[in-house]
Design a protein around this motif. Structure first.
Motif, mmCIF file in Angstrom:
data_model
loop_
_atom_site.group_PDB
_atom_site.id
_atom_site.type_symbol
_atom_site.label_atom_id
_atom_site.label_comp_id
_atom_site.label_asym_id
_atom_site.label_seq_id
_atom_site.Cartn_x
_atom_site.Cartn_y
_atom_site.Cartn_z
ATOM 1 N N GLY A 192 -23.821 4.386 -7.753
ATOM 2 C CA GLY A 192 -24.697 5.315 -8.445
ATOM 3 C C GLY A 192 -24.443 6.750 -8.043
ATOM 4 N N ALA A 193 -23.978 7.554 -9.020
ATOM 5 C CA ALA A 193 -23.841 9.005 -8.775
ATOM 6 C C ALA A 193 -25.011 9.707 -9.432
ATOM 7 C CB ALA A 193 -22.507 9.512 -9.314
ATOM 8 N N GLY A 194 -26.217 9.169 -9.208
ATOM 9 C CA GLY A 194 -27.441 9.835 -9.658
ATOM 10 C C GLY A 194 -27.888 10.801 -8.580
ATOM 11 N N THR A 211 -15.883 9.529 1.180
ATOM 12 C CA THR A 211 -17.005 9.033 0.362
ATOM 13 C C THR A 211 -16.599 8.836 -1.096
ATOM 14 O OG1 THR A 211 -18.474 10.262 1.832
ATOM 15 C CG2 THR A 211 -19.436 9.511 -0.230
ATOM 16 N N ILE A 212 -16.842 7.632 -1.592
ATOM 17 C CA ILE A 212 -16.476 7.292 -2.971
ATOM 18 C C ILE A 212 -17.749 6.939 -3.736
ATOM 19 C CG2 ILE A 212 -15.137 5.679 -4.413
ATOM 20 C CD1 ILE A 212 -13.626 5.126 -1.590
ATOM 21 N N LEU A 213 -17.963 7.620 -4.850
ATOM 22 C CA LEU A 213 -19.138 7.316 -5.679
ATOM 23 C C LEU A 213 -18.703 6.522 -6.901
ATOM 24 C CD1 LEU A 213 -20.297 10.743 -4.903
ATOM 25 C CD2 LEU A 213 -22.121 9.116 -5.278
ATOM 26 N N LEU A 214 -19.348 5.383 -7.110
ATOM 27 C CA LEU A 214 -19.024 4.538 -8.258
ATOM 28 C C LEU A 214 -20.164 4.629 -9.256
ATOM 29 C CD1 LEU A 214 -17.788 1.550 -6.095
ATOM 30 C CD2 LEU A 214 -16.348 3.131 -7.410
ATOM 31 N N GLU A 215 -19.891 5.197 -10.412
ATOM 32 C CA GLU A 215 -20.941 5.454 -11.400
ATOM 33 C C GLU A 215 -20.600 4.751 -12.711
ATOM 34 O OE1 GLU A 215 -24.074 6.920 -11.738
ATOM 35 O OE2 GLU A 215 -23.735 6.046 -13.711
ATOM 36 N N ALA A 216 -21.533 3.909 -13.166
ATOM 37 C CA ALA A 216 -21.285 3.120 -14.378
ATOM 38 C C ALA A 216 -21.162 3.997 -15.631
ATOM 39 C CB ALA A 216 -22.407 2.106 -14.556
ATOM 40 N N GLN A 217 -21.934 5.091 -15.679
ATOM 41 C CA GLN A 217 -21.900 5.963 -16.867
ATOM 42 C C GLN A 217 -20.574 6.736 -16.936
ATOM 43 O OE1 GLN A 217 -24.641 6.333 -18.926
ATOM 44 N NE2 GLN A 217 -25.964 5.038 -17.669
ATOM 45 N N GLU A 218 -20.149 6.999 -18.188
ATOM 46 C CA GLU A 218 -18.946 7.822 -18.370
ATOM 47 C C GLU A 218 -19.284 9.303 -18.168
ATOM 48 O OE1 GLU A 218 -15.903 6.878 -18.923
ATOM 49 O OE2 GLU A 218 -16.126 4.770 -19.497
ATOM 50 N N THR A 219 -20.539 9.659 -18.464
ATOM 51 C CA THR A 219 -20.966 11.055 -18.347
ATOM 52 C C THR A 219 -21.498 11.310 -16.949
ATOM 53 O OG1 THR A 219 -21.716 10.839 -20.607
ATOM 54 C CG2 THR A 219 -22.449 12.802 -19.443
ATOM 55 N N GLN A 239 -14.620 19.593 -3.325
ATOM 56 C CA GLN A 239 -15.073 19.429 -1.933
ATOM 57 C C GLN A 239 -14.540 18.139 -1.312
ATOM 58 O OE1 GLN A 239 -19.315 19.463 -2.321
ATOM 59 N NE2 GLN A 239 -19.466 21.691 -2.326
ATOM 60 N N GLY A 240 -14.004 17.265 -2.159
ATOM 61 C CA GLY A 240 -13.422 16.035 -1.611
ATOM 62 C C GLY A 240 -14.179 14.771 -1.960
ATOM 63 N N LEU A 241 -15.294 14.907 -2.712
ATOM 64 C CA LEU A 241 -16.004 13.694 -3.126
ATOM 65 C C LEU A 241 -15.147 12.962 -4.154
ATOM 66 C CD1 LEU A 241 -19.802 14.438 -3.705
ATOM 67 C CD2 LEU A 241 -18.686 13.316 -1.785
ATOM 68 N N ASP A 242 -15.016 11.660 -3.967
ATOM 69 C CA ASP A 242 -14.221 10.844 -4.886
ATOM 70 C C ASP A 242 -15.200 10.258 -5.921
ATOM 71 O OD1 ASP A 242 -12.704 8.955 -6.130
ATOM 72 O OD2 ASP A 242 -11.800 8.166 -4.300
ATOM 73 N N LEU A 243 -15.286 10.930 -7.079
ATOM 74 C CA LEU A 243 -16.265 10.545 -8.115
ATOM 75 C C LEU A 243 -15.573 9.690 -9.162
ATOM 76 C CD1 LEU A 243 -17.858 14.067 -8.457
ATOM 77 C CD2 LEU A 243 -19.181 12.012 -7.994
ATOM 78 N N ARG A 244 -15.938 8.418 -9.224
ATOM 79 C CA ARG A 244 -15.302 7.531 -10.203
ATOM 80 C C ARG A 244 -16.328 7.192 -11.289
ATOM 81 N NH1 ARG A 244 -11.645 3.776 -6.076
ATOM 82 N NH2 ARG A 244 -11.047 5.552 -4.790
ATOM 83 N N LEU A 245 -16.101 7.754 -12.488
ATOM 84 C CA LEU A 245 -17.042 7.543 -13.601
ATOM 85 C C LEU A 245 -16.607 6.331 -14.412
ATOM 86 C CD1 LEU A 245 -17.519 11.244 -14.754
ATOM 87 C CD2 LEU A 245 -18.882 9.929 -13.130
ATOM 88 N N GLY A 246 -17.558 5.769 -15.158
ATOM 89 C CA GLY A 246 -17.252 4.582 -15.955
ATOM 90 C C GLY A 246 -16.878 3.409 -15.066
ATOM 91 N N ALA A 247 -17.349 3.435 -13.817
ATOM 92 C CA ALA A 247 -16.999 2.402 -12.834
ATOM 93 C C ALA A 247 -18.245 1.569 -12.522
ATOM 94 C CB ALA A 247 -16.459 3.058 -11.568
ATOM 95 N N GLN A 264 -15.545 -2.513 -12.260
ATOM 96 C CA GLN A 264 -14.809 -2.583 -13.523
ATOM 97 C C GLN A 264 -14.792 -1.194 -14.146
ATOM 98 O OE1 GLN A 264 -14.531 -5.959 -15.457
ATOM 99 N NE2 GLN A 264 -13.100 -4.789 -16.709
ATOM 100 N N ASP A 265 -13.620 -0.733 -14.565
ATOM 101 C CA ASP A 265 -13.581 0.478 -15.398
ATOM 102 C C ASP A 265 -12.651 0.222 -16.575
ATOM 103 O OD1 ASP A 265 -11.009 0.770 -14.458
ATOM 104 O OD2 ASP A 265 -11.437 2.479 -13.156
ATOM 105 N N GLN A 266 -12.297 1.262 -17.304
ATOM 106 C CA GLN A 266 -11.486 1.070 -18.510
ATOM 107 C C GLN A 266 -10.134 0.413 -18.218
ATOM 108 O OE1 GLN A 266 -11.266 4.904 -20.365
ATOM 109 N NE2 GLN A 266 -12.891 4.395 -21.803
ATOM 110 N N GLU A 267 -9.657 0.633 -16.987
ATOM 111 C CA GLU A 267 -8.336 0.077 -16.645
ATOM 112 C C GLU A 267 -8.412 -1.350 -16.130
ATOM 113 O OE1 GLU A 267 -6.988 3.112 -14.000
ATOM 114 O OE2 GLU A 267 -7.050 4.511 -15.689
#
Ligand code: NAD
Length: 479
Positions: A192-194, A211-219, A239-247, A264-267
C-alpha cells in the motif's frame, strides 16, 4: 454483575482526538461527562489519546522528525559546509524517545480531564441501549452498567487485515508494529502506497533501509490533485523510494527470518524477499462488539455507523464521530471538529461544521497538503476555472533553508474568482495550508490572496505568487 448507575449527561466512548475533544467541550458546557477508553501502553498502563497519539500520526511524525535529522546530518548538510563525522542511529533509543513524547502528550490529556472534572473510566464499553453502556474494566474486575442521557461513540479505526498476508508482528507487521521496530531491517516492503504506507516509508528509508512500496493501483496517490501527485512521485523516487504501481500483492509467507512476498503486475508474477513486510492496506472502523445486537445500532455493510449530517445515529441521543462515520476522511482534525460539533448540539447550542474546508495532510518529506477541490474534479464537473502555480524554488526563503522542492497550486472560479482549491507539496505544507483554509472559510477570491502582503522572505509568499500567476503576473518567475 452489579448495576451501577450514576446518571451522566454525556458518556463518550473512546479517548482519541474525537472522543477526548468531545468530552472536554461537553464538560466546558457544564455537562456531567464521563469518557470510557481501554488503551494500554507497552507497560500495560492506561494512556489517553487513542491510536492517533499512540500508534498513528503523532507517533509517526515524531519518528519522521528524528529520521529527517539523521538524514540531513548524513546528506543534506554537507552542501552547507557542515560535516558531521561518525553519525550513527540507535533505533531502540529513537523508539524510546517517541514513547516519551507520546507519554507526555497522553499525560496532558489526563490532566485536562482532571481539570474539567471528567470521569475517566479505563474499560471496554459496549452500548446496551440508547441510554446504557456495559463497562468491562481493563483490570478484569466485574462488569457493570453506566447510564447517560447522551452517548458519543468515538472508538476510531484499526488496520485492515489481508487474508493472504497475515500479520504476525514478527516479520509481517502492521502499522503499529512498524512504529516500534527496534532494529533496522536491511530490506523492507510495504503493501500500500497510501497515506500510511508513504509516511512509514519516509521514516524507514531515511534511516537507511531499502524500501519498496507495492501499490495495487496504477495511479499514484489518487486523492490529491494529480499535478501534486505526479510531483510527489518524482520527488519520492528521486529520494530512493522504490515505488511499484499496479503491483497487487497476492501472498506473503515467512521464510526463515525473512518474508517472501508474491505480487502480480502487468508483466506477471514476481517474488520479493525482504526482512520485514508492513501491511498498510487501509483502516476499518472499530465497531465490532461496540453495540450489543439488541441495541440495534445501524451499521453499513463496511461496518461504519450510519449517521445523519449531525452525526446522529439511528438511536435517539447516540452520536458517532471521527473514523466511525463516513461524513469525511479518516483524519484526526475531522474527528476533533465533530467532537465539538456534537457537544454543542447536546448542550442545545448552535453548531455547524464545514467539511468543504477540511484540510488534508500527508506527513512525508516533503509534505503534501490540500483543501477544497482538485483540478481534475472541477474539470469533470465542467466548472470554468483558472489556475496559478508557483514553485518553491522561486522563493528566496526555500533556498535559504535548502528545501526548495515542490509548489503551491491555486484554483479559482473563472467567473467570480472564488478560491475552489489550494494544493501544496513542499516543506511545512501542513502549516502553510492553514492560510488557505482560513481564506476559503472567508470565501476569499484569488484577488484577495494577490492583494495580501506576505512577509519576505517566507515560504508563504508562494501563495501570493500563485495568485499573481493566475493573472499571469508572478514577480519571481517569468509570467
Ligand atoms: P489508504 O486507503 O490510503 O491506502 C492503502 C493502499 O493500499 C491503497 O492505495 C490500496 O490500493 C493499497 N492496497 C490494498 N491492498 C493491496 C494489495 N494486496 N497489494 C498492493 N496494494 C494494496 O489507507 P492507509 O494508508 O492505510 O490509511 C487509512 C486511513 O487513515 C486513510 O483514510 C488515511 O487518510 C487515514 N490516515 C491519515 C493520516 C494523515 O492525515 N496524515 C495518517 C494516517 C492515516
Amino acid at each position: 454483575m452489579s448495576k451501577l448507575s450514576p446518571i451522566y449527561d454525556v458518556i463518550v466512548v473512546g479517548a482519541g482526538p474525537a472522543g477526548y475533544s468531545s468530552a472536554i467541550r461537553c464538560a466546558q458546557l457544564g455537562l456531567k461527562t464521563a469518557c470510557i477508553d481501554n488503551w494500554r501502553n507497552k507497560q500495560g498502563q492506561r494512556i489517553l489519546g487513542g491510536a492517533h497519539l499512540n500508534s498513528g500520526c503523532v507517533a509517526s511524525i515524531t519518528l519522521l522528525e528524528s529520521a529527517k535529522l539523521y538524514h540531513s546530518l548524513n546528506h543534506d548538510l554537507k552542501k552547507q559546509g557542515i560535516h558531521a563525522e561518525n553519525i550513527s542511529v540507535d533505533i531502540a533509543a529513537l523508539i524510546d524517545h517517541k514513547d516519551k513524547v507520546i507519554d507526555a502528550l497522553g499525560h496532558r490529556i489526563t490532566e485536562l480531564f482532571k481539570h474539567h472534572k471528567i470521569d475517566s473510566i479505563h474499560a471496554t464499553a459496549q452500548l446496551s441501549n440508547a441510554r446504557q453502556i456495559r463497562i468491562s474494566p481493563v483490570d478484569g474486575s466485574e462488569a457493570s452498567f453506566v447510564e447517560a442521557k447522551h452517548i458519543v461513540l468515538a472508538t476510531g479505526s484499526s488496520p485492515t487485515q489481508l487474508p493472504y498476508a497475515k500479520v504476525d508482528n514478527d516479520t509481517i507487521i502492521d502499522s503499529f508494529a512498524a512504529l516500534n521496530m527496534t532494529t533496522l531491517p536491511k530490506k523492507l516492503a510495504i503493501i500500500g502506497a497510501g497515506v500510511i504506507g508513504l509516511e512509514l516509508a519516509s521514516i524507514w528509508s531515511r534511516l537507511g533501509c531499502e524500501t519498496i512500496l507495492l501499490e495495487a493501483q496504477e495511479t499514484f496517490l489518487s486523492l490529491p490533485d494529480q499535478q501534486i501527485s505526479r510531483e510527489a512521485y518524482r520527488i519520492y523516487s528521486q529520494q530512493g523510494l522504490d515505488l511499484r504501481l499496479g503491483a497487487r500483492v497476492t501472498s506473503a509467507k515467512k521464510a526463515g527470518k525473512k518474508v517472501v512476498v508474491e505480487y502480480q503486475d502487468q508483466e506477471g508474477l514476481h517474488n520479493l524477499r525482504v526482512d520485514k513486510l508492513i501491511v498498510a492496506s487501509g483502516r476499518k472502523p472499530n465497531t465490532e462488539n461496540l453495540a450489543a445486537p439488541e441495541a440495534n445500532l445501524l451499521l453499513d455493510e463496511n461496518g461504519y455507523v450510519h449517521v445523519d449530517e449531525n452525526c446522529r445515529t439511528n438511536l435517539p441521543g447516540v452520536y458517532a464521530i471521527g473514523d466511525l462515520n463516513l461524513l469525511g476522511p479518516m483524519l484526526a482534525h475531522k474527528g476533533i471538529e465533530e467532537g465539538v460539533f456534537v457537544a454543542e448540539q447536546i448542550a442545545g447550542r448552535h453548531a455547524s461544521i464545514h467539511y468543504d474546508t477540511l484540510p488534508s495532510v500527508i506527513y512525508t518529506d516533503p509534505e503534501i497538503a490540500w483543501v477544497g477541490q482538485t483540478e481534475q474534479a472541477l474539470r469533470a464537473m465542467g466548472e470554468p476555472i483558472k489556475i496559478g502555480v508557483f514553485p518553491f524554488n522561486a522563493t528566496a526563503r526555500a533556498h535559504t533553508c535548502g528545501k526548495a522542492e515542490g509548489m503551491v497550486k491555486l484554483i479559482a472560479h473563472a467567473d467570480n474568482d472564488m478560491l475552489l482549491g489550494v494544493h501544496i507539496i513542499g516543506t511545512h505544507a501542513s502549516e502553510l495550508i492553514a492560510e488557505a483554509v482560513l481564506a476559503m472559510e472567508f470565501s476569499a477570491s484569488s484577488e484577495d490572496f494577490a492583494r495580501t502582503i506576505h512577509a519576505h522572505p517566507t515560504r508563504s509568499e508562494a501563495f501570493h505568487e500563485a495568485a499573481l500567476a493566475i493573472k499571469k503576473k508572478p514577480l519571481h518567475v517569468p509570467g
